[in-house]
Every structure is written in C-alpha cells, then in structure tokens.
Design an enzyme around this catalytic site. Sequence first.
Site, PDB file in Angstrom:
ATOM      1  CD  GLU A   1      19.628 -67.731 -20.902  1.00 18.23           C
ATOM      2  OE1 GLU A   1      19.627 -68.740 -20.187  1.00 18.23           O
ATOM      3  OE2 GLU A   1      18.579 -67.205 -21.339  1.00 18.23           O
TER       4      GLU A   1
ATOM      5  CD  GLU B   1      14.280 -71.331 -23.468  1.00 20.96           C
ATOM      6  OE1 GLU B   1      14.938 -71.228 -22.416  1.00 20.96           O
ATOM      7  OE2 GLU B   1      13.965 -70.346 -24.164  1.00 20.96           O
TER       8      GLU B   1
END
Length: 863
Positions: free
Chosen positions: A464, A740
């Site tokens: 990502e 996260e």
Amino acid sequence: MLPPQPSPVSFEHLPDGLGIGVASPRLTWTLPSGTGRQVSYELELERRGGIRRTGRVDSAEQVLVPWPGDPLTSRERATVRVRVWTPDAAGPSEWSTPADVEAGLLDAADWQAVPVGADWDEDPEGERRPARVRKDFRLDRPVARARLYMTAHGLYEVEINGRRVGDEALAPGWTVYPHRLRYRTHDVTAHLTEGANTVGAWLGDGWYRGKYGFDGGTRNIYGTDQSFIAQLEVEYDDGTAHLVATDRTWEAAPGPILTSGLYEGETFDARLHDPAWATPSAAGTGEWTPVRTGARDAGTLVAPVGPPVRCTEEVAPVTVTRTGDGRHLLDFGQNLVGRLRVTVDGPAGTTLTLRHAEVLQDGELATRPLREATSADTLILSGSGPLTWEPRFTLHGFRYAEISGWPGDLAAGQVTARVYHTDMRRTGWFECSDPLVNRLHENVVWSMRGNFVDLPTDCPQRDERLGWTGDIQVFAPTASFLYDCAGLLDSWLTDVGIEQLPDGTIPWYVPVIPGEPMWTPIHPGAAWGDVATLTPWTLFQRYGDPELLRRHYPMAKAWVALVERLAGPTRLWDTGVQLGDWLDPAAPPDDPAAGRTDRYLVATAYFAHSARHLSLAAAELGLEADAERYAALAAEAADAFRRQYVLPSARLTSDSATAYAIALAFDLLTPEQRGPAADRLAEIVLADGARISTGFVGTPLICDALTDNGHLDVAYRLLLQTECPSWLYTVTMGATTIWERWDSLRPDGTLNPGGMTSFNHYALGAVADWLHRVVGGISATAPGYRRLSFRPRPGGGISWARVRHDTPYGTAALSWELTAAGMTADITVPEGCTATVELPGCAPLALGPGDHVLDTAELAAAA
C-alpha cells in the site's frame, strides 16, 4: 554594547538555499537570547559582486520576510545577512553569519538534458533488470564551480569518478509525475578533476514504472521507460563553461541489481559488479551500448520545497538467534522503516536472503500483514573478499529480520538496520512521569518517521504505502508539532490539487493509482476530502505562512463548493460513499466503515467544519466576500446538523462517543446543548470502562471534547486505560509504533484476521497533539506561535511533564511539576513572542520573552 547576532537567515521552508526554485525567496531568522523583541531590521544582499542594504526597516517581522531585491535569475547566487534593533540596545546587533542562496534552473529553456535509458527490449509486464547509464568526458582547465541538476523517470543514485553524489534515497521521490517531477541540485565541484572524468547513474523502477498498489499492483503507472535526466554545468577558473547533459552520447548497460521493487525488495549479484564502473578506467569495458533517448517537458521539472529522504539513524539488533536449520533471526527492538546493511564474506555464489516483518507469530516472521509485499532482499556474493552492502531502491517496514544462507556465525556489527524517512528537522518533544505514556508518545514519533517517506503515507510495510488524505488530515496537528513538515506537506498538497477532479472531488489518496473496486472510480468522502480545507489551515497556524493558505485556497474552495452542491438546500450531506468513523473498534474486521456512528452525521459535521475553516482562510487572505459567504454556509450546515441529528434532550441520533466528540469539537451545538452532550459523552466512555470506542475520525477529537467541557478526569481515564482497546493496551503488548487497528495484535497474542492489519500507522496517534497542548500545556494562539498559551491541565496521577517545541521564532518550553503546595513551572517564551500562562488555581498571567520560573503558591500569595 551591541546585542549578539541573530541566527543565520533561512530561505522559505528549506534546510538550505542551494538549488531553490523560488526567484524571490522569503527570509526567516531568530533573535538572540535575551533581546526580547525586534523593533527594526536591516538586510544585506551581496550578489553579482555588489552589495545592497535595505537600510533600517521598522518592523517586528522576522519570519518569512519578503525578499529585499530583484528576483534571482537561474543559477544566480546571493549571500544574505541580517542585523536587528531591539528596544534596550544602543545600536543594531552584529550582522548574522552569512547565508548563501542559489537559484536552480527557473526556466524550462535552461534545460538541455533529455531522458536517457537502456535501449534493449524489455517485457513491460514483467520484472526488468535495472540499467546503469554513464558518460565519459574531459575537462580542459581547473574547475571553479560545478553543479549537477538531476532527476529520473524512476529512481536514481549518481556517482562521479566513483564517488557518490549526495546521500538522498529514493530520489526524486513521488509526485504526480506528468505534472511535476522534482530535480535536485548538487555542488559537485570537489568530485571533478582536470582531465578525464566519468558520471554514472544507477536506475530503479520505483513508483514510476514499478509494480505498485492493491491486489497484485499495477505496473507502468506513469510510463515504461526507466530514464535518467541530468545536466552537469561546469564553470572553469577563467569564467568559461562546460556542459555535460544526458543525450544520445551516453551509454547504458545492465547493472548488478537483477530485480528491484519497492514492495518486492532487491536482488544484487556482486559477481556482476565492477566498483570502478563510474570511473574513467572503466571506459571501453563491459556491455556498454548506446542509450535510448526520450522526451520530457522541461516545464514540469520543479525544485524541491522540502528535504529529501535520507538515512537518519542506525539501529543494531538487540538479539540474534540462530535457528536449528541455520537461519538467523534478528530483533532490532524497534519497528522501523529502512533497510539492512550487511558486511559479509563467503565463497562466490553464496546467496543470502533477507526477509522482514513487523511481528513474530510462533517464533517466526508474521508475513500475512504484508499481504503481497514480498519484502525480501537477496545478495549473491562474489567471493572476492568482505563486502558491505545494502539495497538501493527499496524500503521495508520491520522490527524483525530473518537471514538465510549466512556463511558461518553472524557476529555483532555485521548487520545494521538503517532508518530512512524524509529528513525533516525535529521540532517537538514530550515526556511525563508516566513511562507508558512516554512510550506511547515515542511510538507516535516512530510511526510518523516511518510513514513520512517523501509524502505522508500509511502502512510502510505492506502493499500500500499511499498518501491517504483523511489520515494526514487528522494527524497534521501532531505532525507539525513533532517535525518541520511544512515543505513536505506543501508539496504533497500541491499534488492533491492537481489530482482533484473537475467537479471538486478530492481523491482518497494522492498520488492517485488504480484501486478497483473500492477506491476507483473516486467518490467524494468526508474527512478525507476535507484535507483540502483543514490541513492548509493547520499549517498556517503552526508555521505562520499565509502563502500556504493562498496556494491551496482554490482547491479548498472547489471542495466546499462540491459538498454544497451534494448537500443541496437541506445542507445535509446524506448521500454517497462515506467511510464514516473508519476503524471504529466495533466495526467488523472485514468492514472497517461499519462503525457505531451514522456516517452521514460525520459527513454533515465535516461540511460545516470545512466551510467554517474556508471562511477563516478567506478572511486571512483578505477575501471578505468569501469569508462572509462561507461563514453563512457553515452556520446553515450547523443548523441542519442540529435539526437532523440532535434530539430535544441534546442526545444525538447516533448515541456514540464519536458523534458527541465531533459535535462538541466542531462547535455544532448550542450553548444549552453542550453540557448535556458532554455529560452523555462522559457517560458513554465510563460505561465502557474507559476503553476507546472511536476510529480515525473520533479519536483525535474525543479527549479535547471531554477536556473542554468539564470532563478532564474522564479524558485522563481514557488516555491511561490499558485494557483493549486503548492507546496504552498497545504499549503493554510491546508496541513500538502506533497500530492501524486498536487490536492489530489481540490479547491472546494472535493477529487480527482483517486484511488491514498494520503495526505502523500514525492516524490513531493523533492523541499526541492533546498530550502536547493539555498534558504538556503549550499551544499557539496566533499563527506561527507568535502568541502562545502555557496552560497545563494535570490529571490521572501524572505528577510532572516536560514539553518543548521549536517554533518559527525559537524554542518554547514548559516543564511543570506538582508539589505539596500546588505546582512549579519553568517556562521559556521565544524571543519576539508573547504568552499567557494559566496555572491551576491561578489567574492568567501575561509573559514576555525569556525564561520564567513560577510557583502557584507564590502567585496565590501575591494575588
């Protein structure tokens, strides 16, 4: 006696003035300690052999002061000094130490270089072996000055006569390449010699044509060529010039890097490497063939406005464990972003494999969170003696590394982790009496470092690493306290404006790459799109630079206009794709947007908040009609919010912590509604045992919503909770960065099964801004910290705290400690600034520049 000299002048938001892309750079200096404030200044500008002084200018301005002369022309050099007058001095200060500024190539016509790369057939859909390019040239006379202007389609590292030029990594970084490609300027005078010389460049795919993005990634996002663009301009001692630019006379050959990718890692075959490849002695050797030339619009080449990515630290392993099958498992004690450097010797053909991961599972690397990022480097030894090596064109996120194939035992010092990120200047520090809170703050710092790699990214380890707009929108206040990130974020916001759709939509992430099916096509989304209005305002407040507002104002205005159209006459944004309170801990692992809070409540709240900030920006820019219009629009949206989402009891239709936090923090409630809403927020927090229940949107707001509305004690309970989910739960589980998800690692030691499970993501670390302002007690009350507030609000058993921030005017600091009689506080107000201090139980007190020691007992006795 003359006051001491001010600091050397700095230029714009840059660490130095070499190769600046602004013809009239603004100037900043700080005052010497003890001078209090500036009443006048004088600038001296030396250029083209002449000296010009402004004369005494009656002004207290010292931050981003206008350029005092004609604009610089391309390549022009100037030296700047400043002296100041202060109220109590008999005369001006000493002149500051001279500071040099030199313009880069300011006009497209200055460029003669063209892109050059390998001229052999490649499979555009497969892995391609990177090339090296080189050029031999002669210099007939002694060199007085030489500059190398360079960039690439892809990534590059440059050598001249076998010596590395610069120390930046992953250059030229990632921008929206068709519109903006950064070049960097280097002084290479000392690299050159009279006679034979050679310049050569290693090339890599990088973001330009490497495989990047979701679900296997996309290749060739910007092009299929891998090319170097450079212009070496030499000035001889007799004033004549010599130009060496990339053109068809250069040569290319395959290098010893066999494969390279930002996600995949790098394979290097030392048997194929000639260390003298970029020296004159290598002329006529190897497989060098003529290059293929390409085209580049020189008008898209731009100078940097911030520092490059560099190695900023080296970390040694804390443990090295040899497994039964001969592998070595290394623990560096810190989750970081970077690469391994190894020093190794072994027979030719010996192959080392270096794998990376953030966490272990059952004693082995846990690679599932990496998804499709292989994150493995391979080194093949040449057998010619000890070799020190690290990859060039990749980065990994890891705490643990596994090395297979090491010849013999791995000794201490043979492997080092080198930390890489944009080399921003550190500006903020915090610590307190609670060691778990200190570790939390340190985790925030490390997550910012790992994710500020040329742009503000997420998750630097998996497939990502994108510039998510909502993530930095919530984190920008924390980021701009900890580091001077003005240049990096200004550059990235420029790309956000470029990628903005014609209808005003702000993408989910910038630069935009394919993201089917969820992220492509692009939809407008609250909190993410609001980066257009809120982040420029944050930067203006922290750095005192109105040009940051001015540059990005058209983008902000287009965004608010879009939301106004979407909301329509009702002023309710209750349609479309919304991420809501992303990663609310109640959301299922496979649906992070399905949290407790109505996502359209969030959208309408952000509509009002953004319109209000657009009004504030317009007022700062002198656009009074816009300021009035957007203030009225904000009021209409706030009214709509209350009608739709606030019940007569002052409860919200979404009875969630995020809903109340956003309504309170965004000032969307009437004075009569605020108290009951705040009480309900505190009830919700306490009913859940002070465990966190907010996601990306609510987390940065909840502690302030409680603190500012009579529930400071509940904010501290939320901060200091150690049960899952909470900030300190992650610390008790051994986290060294921000996760996260609140439960990326579950209490039983298993990984969260969600596909988005990263152990390095700064968004939930936005609480550090509250630590700085409330626990530490420093906040800005005027742009650039020209006025400050020192207001510590202790609680939770924390008995002391220290916070420090290097403002544009100098260092502001507060160190407080609770005593039997109250509190003592050591305060530093920067020169040229004023402050208000408000200690517990005491009336506000005005302070001027300098160091102050206050005691609440003494203040109370004197009242």
